[in-house]
Design an enzyme around this catalytic site. Structure first.
Site, PDB file in Angstrom:
ATOM      1  N   ARG B  52      28.881  38.982  77.132  1.00 19.56           N
ATOM      2  CA  ARG B  52      27.862  39.997  77.384  1.00 19.56           C
ATOM      3  C   ARG B  52      27.179  39.794  78.731  1.00 19.56           C
ATOM      4  O   ARG B  52      26.918  40.738  79.478  1.00 19.56           O
ATOM      5  CB  ARG B  52      26.817  40.018  76.258  1.00 19.56           C
ATOM      6  CG  ARG B  52      27.273  40.657  74.966  1.00 19.56           C
ATOM      7  CD  ARG B  52      28.340  39.864  74.220  1.00 19.56           C
ATOM      8  NE  ARG B  52      27.904  38.566  73.745  1.00 19.56           N
ATOM      9  CZ  ARG B  52      28.703  37.585  73.340  1.00 19.56           C
ATOM     10  NH1 ARG B  52      30.023  37.719  73.411  1.00 19.56           N
ATOM     11  NH2 ARG B  52      28.222  36.445  72.910  1.00 19.56           N
ATOM     12  N   CYS B  86      23.035  38.255  67.930  1.00 18.76           N
ATOM     13  CA  CYS B  86      23.182  37.933  69.355  1.00 18.76           C
ATOM     14  C   CYS B  86      22.125  38.736  70.095  1.00 18.76           C
ATOM     15  O   CYS B  86      22.124  39.970  70.026  1.00 18.76           O
ATOM     16  CB  CYS B  86      24.570  38.293  69.864  1.00 18.76           C
ATOM     17  SG  CYS B  86      24.760  38.162  71.674  1.00 18.76           S
ATOM     18  N   THR B  88      21.673  39.018  73.446  1.00 21.29           N
ATOM     19  CA  THR B  88      22.181  39.725  74.625  1.00 21.29           C
ATOM     20  C   THR B  88      22.889  41.020  74.233  1.00 21.29           C
ATOM     21  O   THR B  88      22.808  42.032  74.956  1.00 21.29           O
ATOM     22  CB  THR B  88      23.136  38.819  75.421  1.00 21.29           C
ATOM     23  OG1 THR B  88      22.593  37.496  75.490  1.00 21.29           O
ATOM     24  CG2 THR B  88      23.327  39.351  76.829  1.00 21.29           C
ATOM     25  N   THR B 130      20.072  33.858  77.671  1.00 22.59           N
ATOM     26  CA  THR B 130      21.178  33.967  78.618  1.00 22.59           C
ATOM     27  C   THR B 130      20.707  34.725  79.860  1.00 22.59           C
ATOM     28  O   THR B 130      19.720  35.472  79.821  1.00 22.59           O
ATOM     29  CB  THR B 130      22.355  34.753  78.030  1.00 22.59           C
ATOM     30  OG1 THR B 130      21.915  36.095  77.770  1.00 22.59           O
ATOM     31  CG2 THR B 130      22.865  34.115  76.749  1.00 22.59           C
ATOM     32  N   LYS B 169      28.370  26.697  72.337  1.00 21.65           N
ATOM     33  CA  LYS B 169      29.555  27.532  72.120  1.00 21.65           C
ATOM     34  C   LYS B 169      30.834  26.690  72.174  1.00 21.65           C
ATOM     35  O   LYS B 169      31.822  27.001  71.515  1.00 21.65           O
ATOM     36  CB  LYS B 169      29.612  28.653  73.159  1.00 21.65           C
ATOM     37  CG  LYS B 169      28.553  29.739  72.919  1.00 21.65           C
ATOM     38  CD  LYS B 169      28.701  30.882  73.915  1.00 21.65           C
ATOM     39  CE  LYS B 169      27.602  31.927  73.782  1.00 21.65           C
ATOM     40  NZ  LYS B 169      27.670  32.692  72.525  1.00 21.65           N
ATOM     41  N   CYS B 200      18.152  33.312  72.502  1.00 22.43           N
ATOM     42  CA  CYS B 200      19.612  33.332  72.383  1.00 22.43           C
ATOM     43  C   CYS B 200      19.893  32.563  71.113  1.00 22.43           C
ATOM     44  O   CYS B 200      19.299  31.506  70.869  1.00 22.43           O
ATOM     45  CB  CYS B 200      20.273  32.660  73.590  1.00 22.43           C
ATOM     46  SG  CYS B 200      22.053  32.363  73.353  1.00 22.43           S
TER      47      CYS B 200
END
Lengths: 248, 248
Positions: B52, B86, B88, B130, B169, B200
């Protein structure tokens, strides 16, 4: 862009905490350095499935219609593999997977195969599971097929297992449940078991609630949900070796 | 028996570990003593969604088609509420929810409302998120609408936040990432922030990897995923006050 549907379907909700735990195990079993390398998954987590044990040992409502709705929903989403995050539900699910055209990765069969690969031929394996799983003889039959004998607890001990599972489902698991399970494991060991199956997705969570209880010192405990997670990753990668292929 | 479809749809996979964490929070936010009292949920966790942030700050691939496939899949499953695990992705998701006829429970709006209810009017709030979430000004705009000012880290500090998210991640989060985030929080506090948004879904997991780092001692950190979980439970129960009703 043609996007293939997610390959893996997880039928969960039995219970929800065990579904969280199974998806965590699947993510951790996946070799991946970025989001995009993980498996596309659809999880159908409908906890309205009537109690599986009540249907198997008594006159409880048949869970088949709610299970069928979930399997059908996952098939409609386009998945090809079906993993069911509940041992007892495997007494009902195989024909539903077949009628929906899904390939069931059976938690029972994966576990029996793994035990046969690691234990001596003819070994006895203890079983911590719901009354429904014990009564349905799912593990008894699958293990017999690979030359192993399953030993379930006596009724008074089984009641302690059932109580530990119920505590996880109610969100009240504590060290006393883990200690009770450790004592049941000791009885199974004394009766000849060389390992035990944590044959209900809540059992591992119940054991984890007892930080002072080292049950592996009593008897090695195999976690079918963990074995299932690794087998699902392996089968999904066979179906689509490179996740990036699906993007083109 | 007429079985209503699951009410709640979760669009996840961004990343998978954060999806596990969000579903766990939803289960824990639900007042329930048995499986059957939990919310029926469908989780669409397709990690093939292109990055994203790369689309928002650079010339990365547009994530809209993969996000649309997930939203459409959830709508086809019959869900009514959409929760997206999420932050973003909220730069892309509102029109997709609208075109699918789903009610989006926005993680951004829920968080802004909660902050406005607990902080003094005109307060400044730090943002750990992010680069995509920062650049898209999702939190800046939602907080401005309720009278709060958002303060994002300077570029060098933002790079440390980005690295901590990437480690989660990649499955390599450790105490160093948590310590770096604690230092960024200190800088935000020194610049006037009275609280911070873990904006985030990976940030909370990054903070949890540092067992010796008590970031709440530096600056109170609000977890939007936890706020979203509670709001989803509230809205779902409004839509269907008694889960048992759906069984008749």
């Amino acid at each position: 862009m043609t996007l293939s549907p997610p390959v893996v379907g997880i039928l969960g909700g039995m219970g929800p905490a065990a579904t969280v735990d199974f998806y965590r195990k699947l993510v951790e079993a996946t070799p991946a350095g970025t989001d995009q390398e993980h498996l596309p998954v659809v999880i159908w987590s409908d906890p309205r499935v009537p109690d599986r044990t009540a249907a198997l040992v008594g006159d409880g409502e048949d869970p088949t219609p709610v299970l069928r709705a979930g399997v059908t929903g996952l098939a409609a989403a386009g998945v090809r593999l079906l993993a069911v995050a509940c041992n007892t539900a495997h007494a009902f699910v195989p024909p539903l997977a077949a009628e929906a055209g899904l390939e069931l990765v059976s938690i029972i069969d994966v576990t029996a195969r793994q035990l046969a690969a690691t234990l001596p031929a003819g070994a006895t394996v203890g079983l911590l599971a719901t009354e429904g799983t014990v009564t349905s003889r799912l593990y008894h039959d699958a293990c017999a097929a690979v030359g192993l004998t399953v030993l379930a607890p006596e009724p008074a001990e089984q009641a302690r297992v059932t109580a530990a599972i119920a505590a996880v489902k109610a969100g009240t698991a504590d060290a006393s449940g883990a200690a009770a399970l450790a004592e049941v494991l000791g009885t199974l060991r004394d009766a000849g078991a060389e390992a035990a199956i944590a044959g209900c997705t809540e059992i591992v969570l119940a054991l984890a609630a007892g930080t002072d209880t080292d049950t592996d010192a009593v008897l090695p405990v195999v976690d079918p949900a963990d074995l299932l997670a690794h087998e699902v990753v392996r089968r999904a990668r066979e179906l689509r070796p490179d996740p990036a292929d699906a993007m083109s």
